[in-house]
Design a protein around this motif. Sequence first.
Motif, short mmCIF file in Angstrom:
data_model
loop_
_atom_site.label_atom_id
_atom_site.label_comp_id
_atom_site.label_asym_id
_atom_site.label_seq_id
_atom_site.Cartn_x
_atom_site.Cartn_y
_atom_site.Cartn_z
N GLU A 58 0.84 -1.20 0.00
CA GLU A 58 0.00 0.00 0.00
C GLU A 58 0.88 1.26 0.00
N ILE A 59 1.91 1.24 0.82
CA ILE A 59 2.81 2.40 0.89
C ILE A 59 3.53 2.60 -0.43
N ARG A 60 3.96 1.52 -1.06
CA ARG A 60 4.65 1.61 -2.35
C ARG A 60 3.73 2.23 -3.41
N LEU A 61 2.48 1.78 -3.44
CA LEU A 61 1.52 2.32 -4.41
C LEU A 61 1.22 3.79 -4.12
N MET A 62 1.04 4.14 -2.85
CA MET A 62 0.78 5.53 -2.50
C MET A 62 1.97 6.40 -2.88
N ARG A 63 3.18 5.95 -2.57
CA ARG A 63 4.39 6.71 -2.88
C ARG A 63 4.52 6.92 -4.39
N THR A 64 4.29 5.88 -5.15
CA THR A 64 4.41 5.97 -6.61
C THR A 64 3.40 6.95 -7.19
N THR A 65 2.15 6.83 -6.78
CA THR A 65 1.11 7.69 -7.36
C THR A 65 1.26 9.14 -6.92
N VAL A 66 1.65 9.37 -5.66
CA VAL A 66 1.85 10.75 -5.19
C VAL A 66 3.05 11.37 -5.91
N ASN A 67 4.09 10.57 -6.14
CA ASN A 67 5.25 11.09 -6.87
C ASN A 67 4.87 11.45 -8.31
N GLN A 68 4.01 10.65 -8.94
CA GLN A 68 3.54 10.98 -10.29
C GLN A 68 2.75 12.28 -10.28
N LEU A 69 1.90 12.46 -9.27
CA LEU A 69 1.13 13.70 -9.14
C LEU A 69 2.07 14.89 -8.97
N ARG A 70 3.10 14.72 -8.16
CA ARG A 70 4.09 15.79 -7.94
C ARG A 70 4.79 16.14 -9.25
N ASN A 71 5.21 15.14 -9.99
CA ASN A 71 5.91 15.38 -11.25
C ASN A 71 5.02 16.08 -12.27
N GLU A 72 3.74 15.71 -12.30
CA GLU A 72 2.79 16.37 -13.21
C GLU A 72 2.64 17.84 -12.84
N ARG A 73 2.53 18.12 -11.54
CA ARG A 73 2.39 19.52 -11.10
C ARG A 73 3.65 20.31 -11.39
N LEU A 74 4.81 19.71 -11.17
CA LEU A 74 6.07 20.40 -11.47
C LEU A 74 6.17 20.74 -12.96
#
Length: 91
Positions: A58-74
């Motif tokens: 669960e943590i791995r999936l959350m980390r991956t998806t939040v990082n993708q969201l961060r990269n999209e916003r950047l």
Amino acid sequence: MMRKIKLTRANKSILLKALAPYYYKQRALRRSTGFVEKLILKINALPADKKTNFSPDEIRLMRTTVNQLRNERLAKGQYTDAVDDMLLKLF
């Protein structure tokens, strides 16, 4: 090994925004979405500011998806401090 993470309302909102596109992408590809569905429901049902156990998957999936969201916003030049704070909680 389960790990306890405390989620604020803002962090819950960020996680749900990050997980939704992943869920819909998996669904469009006709892949199993049960794991993601359960995680979304678990996060949505959590009371704010209460620690909850999450599995490494669960943590791995959350980390991956939040990082993708961060990269999209950047990439769009958008504000990312709240997303960065969420990522720190997951590491």
